[in-house]
Design a protein around this motif. Structure first.
Motif, PDB file in Angstrom:
ATOM      1  N   LEU A  57       0.833  -1.201   0.000  1.00  8.25           N
ATOM      2  CA  LEU A  57       0.000   0.000   0.000  1.00  8.25           C
ATOM      3  C   LEU A  57       0.871   1.256   0.000  1.00  8.25           C
ATOM      4  O   LEU A  57       0.567   2.234  -0.701  1.00  8.25           O
ATOM      5  CB  LEU A  57      -0.932  -0.028   1.210  1.00  8.25           C
ATOM      6  CG  LEU A  57      -2.250   0.692   1.032  1.00  8.25           C
ATOM      7  CD1 LEU A  57      -2.947   0.223  -0.223  1.00  8.25           C
ATOM      8  CD2 LEU A  57      -3.138   0.451   2.232  1.00  8.25           C
ATOM      9  N   SER A  62      -0.012   3.317   6.205  1.00 11.25           N
ATOM     10  CA  SER A  62       0.021   3.343   4.742  1.00 11.25           C
ATOM     11  C   SER A  62      -1.381   3.580   4.176  1.00 11.25           C
ATOM     12  O   SER A  62      -1.530   4.276   3.171  1.00 11.25           O
ATOM     13  CB  SER A  62       0.632   2.059   4.188  1.00 11.25           C
ATOM     14  OG  SER A  62       0.006   0.945   4.729  1.00 11.25           O
ATOM     15  N   ALA A  63      -2.421   3.027   4.864  1.00 11.03           N
ATOM     16  CA  ALA A  63      -3.784   3.293   4.408  1.00 11.03           C
ATOM     17  C   ALA A  63      -4.089   4.781   4.511  1.00 11.03           C
ATOM     18  O   ALA A  63      -4.645   5.386   3.586  1.00 11.03           O
ATOM     19  CB  ALA A  63      -4.778   2.483   5.232  1.00 11.03           C
ATOM     20  N   MET A  82      -2.523   6.673   1.723  1.00  9.68           N
ATOM     21  CA  MET A  82      -3.305   6.573   0.480  1.00  9.68           C
ATOM     22  C   MET A  82      -4.518   7.504   0.529  1.00  9.68           C
ATOM     23  O   MET A  82      -4.779   8.253  -0.416  1.00  9.68           O
ATOM     24  CB  MET A  82      -3.734   5.117   0.291  1.00  9.68           C
ATOM     25  CG  MET A  82      -4.361   4.834  -1.042  1.00  9.68           C
ATOM     26  SD  MET A  82      -3.282   5.270  -2.398  1.00  9.68           S
ATOM     27  CE  MET A  82      -3.131   3.725  -3.224  1.00  9.68           C
TER      28      MET A  82
END
Lengths: 304, 220
Positions: free
Chosen positions: A140, A292-293, A296
């Motif tokens: 991700l 990481s989410a 994004m």
């Protein structure tokens, strides 16, 4: 020239390991081994005889070659100092790089299992568990950089005109750093300096290897570490790479500087953190995944 | 324009995302001291955002508001809560109602919901265009923290974080109200923190434990 950048990773990766060990030793108030100690270790191991377990099949013999070759192949695809050819033959796809490394990991775990000892199996089982937990956050984080530059070709991601200074990239770098710690078996996840049965992951798999095979495995491990550092630099802070308005000499300097910073960060984390219990790892790697989410989401929200 | 760097390097985004991170981190922290530190960092970032806005908008009264925020939320309230935590000898949170990995996943889902539902309909121009989304995420996540945590102290910290989120939301819409109102709000929060501190001591004195789940077992 562009096709031979990987030589830098192959030759300098033991030095990076030596630097990390030296910084750690200095932080702990020890003198520490000389900077070139990993080279001496490798040279000696290559000269030594090997002891092969009686239960070992051909997999035991094949694993060191596959591990070494896969890491070497993956480092051929990464632009180290120049994005000119975007890696060997212009392939340089990030997903290909990560899963070439996964092939090496698969054979590493098989080699650990094949020796037929309890510790090897234990190490392999733990390695695969950690791999499952690390992969989502790593991918991700990589996808954030890929989406930001509109390509999964690392030559384009690191190339001229790419955005890299944004909240999304900083978050993704943090997540990627945690993923590197887990991938290279460093302290909150695994302890590289011990052979204690209860904790070892990477060392457990290598327990039955000796001589030339052990040297190849260790060298592959150093190379993987440096390859991941280079990937982090390429993806999230490509400033100063050749092909984006910098000469080769300057690019080598920038690259060495970034590697030093990452080595220092790694040594700092290792000296200040305690090893986590294995069953607490999902919290750490879950946090990395959330980072990481968030990176994004942040990218989608801010649009840069 | 000399002040363009605020927009070019998206300074406000960096600061607000930092605030969001501290609130998310609250869900994975177990030690009381770490929770308090997360709140302190959150408040300092809030003050920094106001200072940057004051610089960008040339608004002198925002400097005063930033200083007052820093002094009260960044220094006084954390010190007060730390004293309460030390006096009551609470060091760790017990296992929350929802375990850490799951609550982290739920927080990120909350952020996704907020971002996707605010992405159309509300348009804010200027350098704080993304601040409202972040602030509403902060409010929801700290509400979630208050629901999942069992100790009264963490719930108080959750409430204070929520107040920071509300403050941020108000700020991003109005660029700061008049100084009197800002001062009044800050004073309210300070009083609230003091009263909650006394309240915590009383709960501890009466019921021995600060685990609020145990209060439901009392029968009249």
């Amino acid at each position: 020239m562009n096709n031979f950048q990987f030589v830098l990773i192959a030759l300098l990766s033991p030095l990076a390991q030596g630097i990390i060990k030296k910084i750690k030793a200095l932080m702990q108030g020890r003198v520490g081994a000389p900077l070139l100690q990993p080279y001496y270790d490798l040279a000696r191991l290559f000269r030594k005889d090997m002891v092969i377990p009686r239960t070992a099949s051909w997999i035991f013999h094949a694993a060191p070659y596959v591990v070494f070759a896969s890491v070497l192949t993956a480092s051929m695809l990464v632009p180290v100092v120049s994005t000119g050819g975007a890696g060997l033959f212009g392939i340089g796809d990030i997903i290909a790089i990560i899963y070439t490394l996964a092939l090496g990991r698969f054979f590493l775990a098989l080699g650990g299992l094949d020796a037929g000892t309890a510790f090897g199996g234990e190490g392999s089982s733990r390695e695969m568990t950690v791999a499952i937990l690390v992969e989502p956050s790593m991918m991700l984080a990589i996808f954030t950089a890929a989406v930001a530059s509109g390509s999964t070709n690392i030559g384009k991601v690191a190339g001229p005109g790419s955005v890299f200074f944004s909240p999304a990239h900083v978050l993704a770098l943090a997540a990627f750093f945690v993923a590197i710690i887990a991938e290279t078996g460093r302290i909150p996840v695994d302890n590289p300096d011990t052979h204690l049965e209860l904790t070892m992951i990477h060392e457990g798999m290598l327990l039955e290897y000796s001589g030339k095979y052990l040297a190849m495995m260790e060298w592959a491990h150093y190379m993987k570490q440096m390859l991941l550092f280079t990937l982090a630099a390429d993806l999230f802070f490509p400033y100063g790479i050749s092909g984006a308005g910098f000469g080769i000499a300057a690019a080598v300097g920038f690259w060495a500087g970034k590697m030093l910073i990452l080595c220092f960060g790694m040594a700092f984390v290792e000296s200040t953190r305690a090893k986590m219990r294995f069953f607490q790892l999902p919290s750490l790697l879950g946090a990395a995944f959330v980072l990481s989410a968030l990176s994004m989401i942040t990218f989608i929200m801010t649009g840069k | 324009m000399p002040k363009a760097w605020v927009v070019v390097y998206s300074i406000t985004d960096f600061i607000t995302i930092g605030m969001l991170l501290t609130v998310v981190a609250m869900n994975s922290l177990k030690r009381m001291e770490s929770c308090l530190r997360a709140y302190t960092i959150n408040s300092i970032l809030l003050a920094a955002l106001m200072a940057v806005s004051a610089f960008y908008l040339d608004a002198a009264h925002l400097y005063i508001a930033a200083a007052v925020t820093l002094a009260s939320k960044g220094v006084v309230i954390p010190l007060l809560l730390r004293k309460v935590v030390r006096d009551l000898k609470i060091t760790h949170e017990v296992e929350p109602n929802i375990n850490t990995p799951l609550s982290l996943v739920i927080t990120s889902v909350l952020v996704v919901i907020v971002y996707s539902s605010l992405s159309k309909g509300i348009f804010i121009e200027g350098f704080t265009e993304n601040t409202l989304k972040v602030s509403i995420s902060i409010i929801l996540i700290s509400l979630f923290t208050m629901i999942t945590r069992k100790k009264a102290v963490t719930q108080v910290i959750g409430l204070l974080l929520m107040e920071n989120g509300l403050f941020l939301a108000g700020f991003s819409l109005t660029y700061g109200m008049s100084t009197i109102i800002e001062l009044g709000v800050v004073f309210d929060v300070l009083m609230g923190a003091i009263i909650l501190g006394v309240f915590l001591s009383q709960i501890k004195k009466t019921f021995i434990d600060l685990d609020l789940d145990k209060l439901t077992t009392l029968k009249g």
